[in-house]
Design a protein around this motif. Structure first.
Motif, mmCIF file in Angstrom:
data_model
loop_
_atom_site.group_PDB
_atom_site.id
_atom_site.type_symbol
_atom_site.label_atom_id
_atom_site.label_comp_id
_atom_site.label_asym_id
_atom_site.label_seq_id
_atom_site.Cartn_x
_atom_site.Cartn_y
_atom_site.Cartn_z
ATOM 1 N N UNK A 14 0.835 -1.208 0.000
ATOM 2 C CA UNK A 14 0.000 0.000 0.000
ATOM 3 C C UNK A 14 0.871 1.260 0.000
ATOM 4 N N UNK A 15 1.918 1.260 0.818
ATOM 5 C CA UNK A 15 2.818 2.412 0.856
ATOM 6 C C UNK A 15 3.515 2.603 -0.487
ATOM 7 N N UNK A 16 3.950 1.505 -1.094
ATOM 8 C CA UNK A 16 4.631 1.596 -2.389
ATOM 9 C C UNK A 16 3.696 2.154 -3.456
ATOM 10 N N UNK A 17 2.445 1.688 -3.455
ATOM 11 C CA UNK A 17 1.483 2.191 -4.434
ATOM 12 C C UNK A 17 1.300 3.691 -4.291
ATOM 13 N N UNK A 18 1.185 4.163 -3.061
ATOM 14 C CA UNK A 18 0.858 5.574 -2.841
ATOM 15 C C UNK A 18 2.049 6.509 -3.004
ATOM 16 N N UNK A 19 3.212 5.953 -3.323
ATOM 17 C CA UNK A 19 4.321 6.834 -3.705
ATOM 18 C C UNK A 19 3.975 7.603 -4.980
ATOM 19 N N UNK A 20 3.242 6.946 -5.889
ATOM 20 C CA UNK A 20 2.849 7.579 -7.157
ATOM 21 C C UNK A 20 1.334 7.701 -7.277
ATOM 22 N N UNK A 21 0.611 6.829 -6.571
ATOM 23 C CA UNK A 21 -0.852 6.902 -6.501
ATOM 24 C C UNK A 21 -1.491 6.946 -7.889
ATOM 25 N N UNK A 22 -1.098 6.003 -8.726
ATOM 26 C CA UNK A 22 -1.648 5.924 -10.077
ATOM 27 C C UNK A 22 -2.010 4.482 -10.388
ATOM 28 N N UNK A 23 -3.222 4.277 -10.909
ATOM 29 C CA UNK A 23 -3.646 2.912 -11.240
ATOM 30 C C UNK A 23 -2.862 2.360 -12.429
ATOM 31 N N UNK A 24 -2.155 3.219 -13.147
ATOM 32 C CA UNK A 24 -1.402 2.784 -14.330
ATOM 33 C C UNK A 24 0.054 2.455 -14.020
ATOM 34 N N UNK A 25 0.486 2.682 -12.799
ATOM 35 C CA UNK A 25 1.885 2.417 -12.481
ATOM 36 C C UNK A 25 2.143 0.912 -12.443
ATOM 37 N N UNK A 52 -8.761 1.746 -6.056
ATOM 38 C CA UNK A 52 -8.749 3.056 -6.701
ATOM 39 C C UNK A 52 -9.560 3.060 -7.995
ATOM 40 N N UNK A 53 -9.644 1.922 -8.667
ATOM 41 C CA UNK A 53 -10.594 1.806 -9.777
ATOM 42 C C UNK A 53 -12.007 2.124 -9.288
ATOM 43 N N UNK A 54 -12.353 1.543 -8.136
ATOM 44 C CA UNK A 54 -13.708 1.724 -7.599
ATOM 45 C C UNK A 54 -13.967 3.179 -7.215
ATOM 46 N N UNK A 55 -12.930 3.871 -6.755
ATOM 47 C CA UNK A 55 -13.073 5.315 -6.478
ATOM 48 C C UNK A 55 -13.347 6.086 -7.768
ATOM 49 N N UNK A 70 -13.357 1.259 -17.832
ATOM 50 C CA UNK A 70 -12.938 1.007 -16.460
ATOM 51 C C UNK A 70 -13.690 -0.174 -15.866
ATOM 52 N N UNK A 71 -14.977 -0.304 -16.198
ATOM 53 C CA UNK A 71 -15.752 -1.453 -15.714
ATOM 54 C C UNK A 71 -15.131 -2.754 -16.191
ATOM 55 N N UNK A 72 -14.659 -2.781 -17.403
ATOM 56 C CA UNK A 72 -13.987 -3.982 -17.918
ATOM 57 C C UNK A 72 -12.705 -4.268 -17.126
ATOM 58 N N UNK A 73 -11.991 -3.194 -16.774
ATOM 59 C CA UNK A 73 -10.774 -3.375 -15.980
ATOM 60 C C UNK A 73 -11.118 -3.925 -14.590
ATOM 61 N N UNK A 76 -11.860 -7.608 -14.876
ATOM 62 C CA UNK A 76 -10.620 -8.365 -15.034
ATOM 63 C C UNK A 76 -9.860 -8.443 -13.715
ATOM 64 N N UNK A 77 -9.872 -7.342 -12.973
ATOM 65 C CA UNK A 77 -9.199 -7.310 -11.676
ATOM 66 C C UNK A 77 -9.860 -8.263 -10.691
ATOM 67 N N UNK A 78 -11.185 -8.318 -10.706
ATOM 68 C CA UNK A 78 -11.899 -9.247 -9.830
ATOM 69 C C UNK A 78 -11.510 -10.689 -10.119
ATOM 70 N N UNK A 79 -11.395 -11.018 -11.395
ATOM 71 C CA UNK A 79 -11.001 -12.370 -11.762
ATOM 72 C C UNK A 79 -9.572 -12.653 -11.322
ATOM 73 N N UNK A 80 -8.693 -11.665 -11.515
ATOM 74 C CA UNK A 80 -7.292 -11.820 -11.108
ATOM 75 C C UNK A 80 -7.194 -11.990 -9.595
ATOM 76 N N UNK A 81 -7.997 -11.236 -8.863
ATOM 77 C CA UNK A 81 -8.023 -11.345 -7.405
ATOM 78 C C UNK A 81 -8.431 -12.754 -6.978
ATOM 79 N N UNK A 82 -9.488 -13.281 -7.590
ATOM 80 C CA UNK A 82 -9.945 -14.624 -7.256
ATOM 81 C C UNK A 82 -8.887 -15.660 -7.597
ATOM 82 N N UNK A 83 -8.266 -15.517 -8.754
ATOM 83 C CA UNK A 83 -7.213 -16.460 -9.151
ATOM 84 C C UNK A 83 -6.062 -16.449 -8.153
#
Length: 201
Positions: A14-25, A52-55, A70-73, A76-83
């Motif tokens: 979480x800390x690493x993500x928020x260094x740039x705070x971008x869903x594309x990083x 952050x997608x949900x935000x 974004x809904x498609x993303x 896909x993220x939900x499926x990746x999470x389950x996997x």
């Protein structure tokens, strides 16, 4: 304790993500691929990006075309999470494969990995609720309300961490056993979602 290890990895992600705070990083997983921490970091990174997608998709002014993309993303993220959850459960199945359950051993209502999934989401709630509880631009009432919620989330972290460690100890001792049931999600499957397979004709 597995829960303490997991939570520390979730916090780092979480800390690493928020260094740039971008869903594309891109993810930069600091743990070797053969380490359990690598799986935990990847799991939480997926959760953090989806958070952050949900935000973003709740922006009332979002362009409809962008929202659909974004809904498609998110799908896909939900499926990746389950996997990833199922993959982590595979780790635990292998780890405890030598354990013979005791007579009368019971199965838990959720697998270890799904419990870690809840802890990963809880880490995100705590991070963002703490942001709100300390946001200087917010009103004192807002900060106080968020601090109250944060205190409850911290209590939940203690309870959930204890429950996870107890479950793993019970499995190690043979008092409980685990199974992994694939989620078998149907809406992502071209052969199971009628909208998708009818369009294939």
């Amino acid at each position: 304790m597995f829960s303490k290890l997991a939570y520390s990895v979730f916090e780092q992600s979480i800390q690493d993500y928020h260094q740039f705070d971008s869903v594309d990083q891109p993810i930069n997983n600091p743990f070797p691929k053969d380490k359990f921490e690598h799986l935990l970091y990847l799991k939480n990174w997926i959760d953090t990006v989806q958070w952050h997608f949900e935000d973003i998709i709740r922006d009332p002014n979002i362009d409809p075309v962008a929202a659909l993309t974004l809904k498609r993303k998110i799908d896909a993220s939900n499926q990746e999470r389950t996997d990833m959850v199922e993959y982590i459960d595979g780790y635990f199945l292998q780890k405890y494969s030598h354990i013979t359950p005791k007579e009368g051993a019971k199965i838990n209502s959720e697998s270890p990995a799904w419990a870690f999934d809840r802890l990963s989401i809880l880490a995100l709630k705590i991070y963002h609720m703490n942001e709100e509880a300390t946001r200087e631009a917010a009103s004192q009432e807002h900060r106080t309300n968020c601090q109250t919620k944060l205190n409850i989330l911290l209590e939940q972290r203690t309870d959930l961490s204890t429950a996870i460690d107890d479950l793993l100890n019970d499995i190690e001792n043979g008092d409980k056993f685990m199974k992994v049931y694939k989620q078998m999600k149907m809406y992502n499957d071209d052969d199971l979602n009628p909208i998708l397979y009818q369009n294939k004709k």
